[in-house]
Design a protein around this motif. Structure first.
Motif, PDB file in Angstrom:
ATOM      1  N   VAL A 120       0.855  -1.185   0.000  1.00 20.04           N
ATOM      2  CA  VAL A 120       0.000   0.000   0.000  1.00 20.04           C
ATOM      3  C   VAL A 120       0.892   1.236   0.000  1.00 20.04           C
ATOM      4  N   VAL A 121       0.628   2.141  -0.918  1.00 24.89           N
ATOM      5  CA  VAL A 121       1.347   3.410  -0.957  1.00 24.89           C
ATOM      6  C   VAL A 121       0.353   4.520  -0.637  1.00 24.89           C
ATOM      7  N   ASN A 122       0.532   5.115   0.528  1.00 26.76           N
ATOM      8  CA  ASN A 122      -0.330   6.221   0.956  1.00 26.76           C
ATOM      9  C   ASN A 122       0.223   7.532   0.407  1.00 26.76           C
ATOM     10  N   ASN A 123      -0.289   7.916  -0.752  1.00 28.41           N
ATOM     11  CA  ASN A 123       0.205   9.121  -1.415  1.00 28.41           C
ATOM     12  C   ASN A 123      -0.796  10.272  -1.406  1.00 28.41           C
ATOM     13  N   ALA A 124      -2.072   9.971  -1.265  1.00 24.03           N
ATOM     14  CA  ALA A 124      -3.104  11.010  -1.343  1.00 24.03           C
ATOM     15  C   ALA A 124      -2.814  12.127  -0.341  1.00 24.03           C
ATOM     16  N   GLY A 125      -2.852  13.354  -0.812  1.00 24.29           N
ATOM     17  CA  GLY A 125      -2.566  14.477   0.074  1.00 24.29           C
ATOM     18  C   GLY A 125      -2.967  15.792  -0.560  1.00 24.29           C
ATOM     19  N   VAL A 126      -3.137  16.794   0.271  1.00 22.42           N
ATOM     20  CA  VAL A 126      -3.486  18.134  -0.191  1.00 22.42           C
ATOM     21  C   VAL A 126      -2.651  19.153   0.569  1.00 22.42           C
ATOM     22  N   ASN A 127      -2.567  20.354  -0.011  1.00 19.30           N
ATOM     23  CA  ASN A 127      -1.961  21.499   0.654  1.00 19.30           C
ATOM     24  C   ASN A 127      -2.787  22.708   0.262  1.00 19.30           C
ATOM     25  N   THR A 128      -2.424  23.865   0.739  1.00 24.18           N
ATOM     26  CA  THR A 128      -3.160  25.066   0.374  1.00 24.18           C
ATOM     27  C   THR A 128      -2.200  26.158  -0.067  1.00 24.18           C
ATOM     28  N   MET A 129      -2.551  26.831  -1.139  1.00 19.38           N
ATOM     29  CA  MET A 129      -1.788  27.990  -1.576  1.00 19.38           C
ATOM     30  C   MET A 129      -2.506  29.278  -1.216  1.00 19.38           C
ATOM     31  N   ALA A 130      -3.788  29.154  -0.916  1.00 21.00           N
ATOM     32  CA  ALA A 130      -4.610  30.346  -0.657  1.00 21.00           C
ATOM     33  C   ALA A 130      -4.412  30.907   0.744  1.00 21.00           C
ATOM     34  N   HIS A 131      -3.782  30.127   1.620  1.00 19.15           N
ATOM     35  CA  HIS A 131      -3.670  30.547   3.027  1.00 19.15           C
ATOM     36  C   HIS A 131      -2.235  30.426   3.510  1.00 19.15           C
ATOM     37  N   VAL A 190      -0.286  32.000   5.533  1.00 19.15           N
ATOM     38  CA  VAL A 190      -0.337  33.014   6.586  1.00 19.15           C
ATOM     39  C   VAL A 190       0.185  32.410   7.883  1.00 19.15           C
ATOM     40  N   THR A 191       0.450  33.252   8.872  1.00 20.42           N
ATOM     41  CA  THR A 191       0.913  32.776  10.169  1.00 20.42           C
ATOM     42  C   THR A 191      -0.224  32.082  10.914  1.00 20.42           C
ATOM     43  N   ILE A 192       0.131  31.301  11.914  1.00 19.75           N
ATOM     44  CA  ILE A 192      -0.843  30.440  12.577  1.00 19.75           C
ATOM     45  C   ILE A 192      -2.012  31.219  13.180  1.00 19.75           C
ATOM     46  N   ASP A 193      -1.784  32.449  13.627  1.00 21.38           N
ATOM     47  CA  ASP A 193      -2.867  33.219  14.233  1.00 21.38           C
ATOM     48  C   ASP A 193      -3.930  33.629  13.214  1.00 21.38           C
ATOM     49  N   GLU A 194      -3.589  33.527  11.917  1.00 24.41           N
ATOM     50  CA  GLU A 194      -4.549  33.874  10.878  1.00 24.41           C
ATOM     51  C   GLU A 194      -4.995  32.667  10.057  1.00 24.41           C
ATOM     52  N   PHE A 195      -4.443  31.501  10.357  1.00 25.01           N
ATOM     53  CA  PHE A 195      -4.742  30.316   9.549  1.00 25.01           C
ATOM     54  C   PHE A 195      -6.157  29.822   9.826  1.00 25.01           C
ATOM     55  N   LEU A 255      10.050  17.068   8.326  1.00 28.81           N
ATOM     56  CA  LEU A 255      11.353  16.948   8.978  1.00 28.81           C
ATOM     57  C   LEU A 255      11.893  18.304   9.404  1.00 28.81           C
ATOM     58  N   VAL A 256      11.767  19.288   8.514  1.00 31.49           N
ATOM     59  CA  VAL A 256      12.236  20.650   8.770  1.00 31.49           C
ATOM     60  C   VAL A 256      11.070  21.593   8.459  1.00 31.49           C
ATOM     61  N   PRO A 257      10.411  22.141   9.454  1.00 31.78           N
ATOM     62  CA  PRO A 257       9.208  22.941   9.224  1.00 31.78           C
ATOM     63  C   PRO A 257       9.442  24.123   8.279  1.00 31.78           C
ATOM     64  N   LEU A 258       8.470  24.353   7.420  1.00 28.60           N
ATOM     65  CA  LEU A 258       8.482  25.488   6.512  1.00 28.60           C
ATOM     66  C   LEU A 258       7.515  26.545   7.042  1.00 28.60           C
ATOM     67  N   ARG A 259       7.886  27.798   6.936  1.00 26.11           N
ATOM     68  CA  ARG A 259       7.031  28.860   7.462  1.00 26.11           C
ATOM     69  C   ARG A 259       5.773  29.022   6.617  1.00 26.11           C
ATOM     70  N   LEU A 260       4.706  29.472   7.278  1.00 27.23           N
ATOM     71  CA  LEU A 260       3.413  29.769   6.658  1.00 27.23           C
ATOM     72  C   LEU A 260       2.720  28.526   6.096  1.00 27.23           C
ATOM     73  N   ALA A 311       2.388  20.154  10.202  1.00 25.94           N
ATOM     74  CA  ALA A 311       1.914  19.311  11.303  1.00 25.94           C
ATOM     75  C   ALA A 311       1.469  17.945  10.798  1.00 25.94           C
ATOM     76  N   ALA A 312       0.756  17.940   9.675  1.00 21.03           N
ATOM     77  CA  ALA A 312       0.271  16.675   9.128  1.00 21.03           C
ATOM     78  C   ALA A 312       1.432  15.775   8.711  1.00 21.03           C
ATOM     79  N   LYS A 313       2.404  16.337   8.016  1.00 22.29           N
ATOM     80  CA  LYS A 313       3.509  15.523   7.525  1.00 22.29           C
ATOM     81  C   LYS A 313       4.445  15.083   8.646  1.00 22.29           C
ATOM     82  N   ALA A 314       4.601  15.903   9.675  1.00 20.33           N
ATOM     83  CA  ALA A 314       5.360  15.466  10.852  1.00 20.33           C
ATOM     84  C   ALA A 314       4.637  14.304  11.526  1.00 20.33           C
ATOM     85  N   GLY A 315       3.317  14.391  11.548  1.00 20.41           N
ATOM     86  CA  GLY A 315       2.520  13.297  12.085  1.00 20.41           C
ATOM     87  C   GLY A 315       2.698  12.024  11.278  1.00 20.41           C
ATOM     88  N   VAL A 316       2.731  12.150   9.964  1.00 15.89           N
ATOM     89  CA  VAL A 316       2.941  10.989   9.092  1.00 15.89           C
ATOM     90  C   VAL A 316       4.276  10.319   9.402  1.00 15.89           C
TER      91      VAL A 316
END
Length: 260
Positions: free
Chosen positions: A84-95, A97-102, A146-151, A157-162
């Motif tokens: 099984v290859v768990n590849n399904a995933g999404v990200n957002t380009m529209a947001h 922003v910093t966590i207080d505005e996410f 592995l190395v968090p990216l800003r914004l 968080a999801a990929k660190a969880g993975v």
């Protein structure tokens, strides 16, 4: 790259395009019977039709009932489930922003697909594999885990969880002959990244050189290079590897690249 996956049955999520499609085609080219799944049923059906022994199924990884149906149909039709290859995933380009505005709804959407969906598919697959006494689960993470990216708080968080879920699964399932590993891709040239970074109207067209300056190999990777990594982890030769995260990023996370 050639390995022997004859008589192996594989299921790939998010197989309509990009990394998922390349992985599915690579597994099929090496003898596996592959079930390609995606919310985009029309596209995976077209891809599956080009490979003998491959099937297409519509799958939304946030839908537990659909996951159960697809896993059951795979075993009923093909007799077993080896990879099984768990590849399904999404990200957002529209947001970006910093966590207080996410937006909370975007946090929930990303976590539901990228982490909860992977958990649900893995859980259903592990039940089948445990009964067989063998199996391989390969999770597609990201260097952002592995190395968090800003914004990008939700994606990070999801990929660190993975990444840690992959290791936890390896510890738990090894006794049943199930190997669990992950791949952390860096910047990969998919349709999306080509448009965003290299298209004439791309939102990040002006940032390409800054991005490449952090990659020792000075180029984005290809989906085929991620597929080669998945093929290695799926191969019989990787029989003593579990709980490992294979980073495929052109050296991006190796250290701080600078010109002084």
């Amino acid at each position: 790259m050639k390995v022997n996956l004859q008589d192996q049955v594989a299921l790939v999520t998010g197989a309509a395009q990009g990394i998922g499609k390349s992985i599915a085609e690579s597994l099929a080219a090496n003898g596996a019977r592959v079930v390609l799944t995606d919310v985009d049923f029309a596209t995976v059906t077209e891809t599956a039709a080009g490979h003998d022994g491959c099937l297409a199924r519509q799958l939304d990884v946030t839908n537990p009932e659909q996951i159960a149906e697809v896993i059951a149909a795979t075993v009923d039709k093909l007799g077993r489930l080896d990879i099984v290859v768990n590849n399904a995933g999404v990200n957002t380009m529209a947001h970006r922003v910093t966590i207080d505005e996410f937006p909370r709804e975007e946090w929930d959407r990303l976590l539901n697909v990228d982490l909860n969906g992977l958990f649900a598919v893995s859980q259903a697959a592990a039940r089948v594999m445990r009964g067989q006494g063998s199996g391989k689960i390969i999770n597609i993470a990201s260097v952002a885990g592995l190395v968090p990216l800003r914004l990008q708080c939700a994606f990070v968080a999801a990929k660190a969880g993975v990444i840690n879920l992959t290791k936890a699964m390896a510890i738990e399932l090894g006794q049943y002959g199930i190997l669990v590993n992950g791949i952390a891709p860096g910047s990969i040239m998919t349709q999306g990244t080509r448009q965003l970074f290299y298209g004439e109207d791309g939102s990040f067209r002006d940032s390409v050189q800054q991005l490449l300056a952090h990659i020792p190999l000075a180029r984005p990777g290809t989906t085929e290079e991620i597929a080669h990594a998945a093929l290695f982890l799926a191969a019989p030769e990787s029989s003593y590897i579990t709980g490992h995260i294979l980073t495929v990023d052109g050296g991006w996370t190796a250290g701080y690249t600078r010109d002084f």
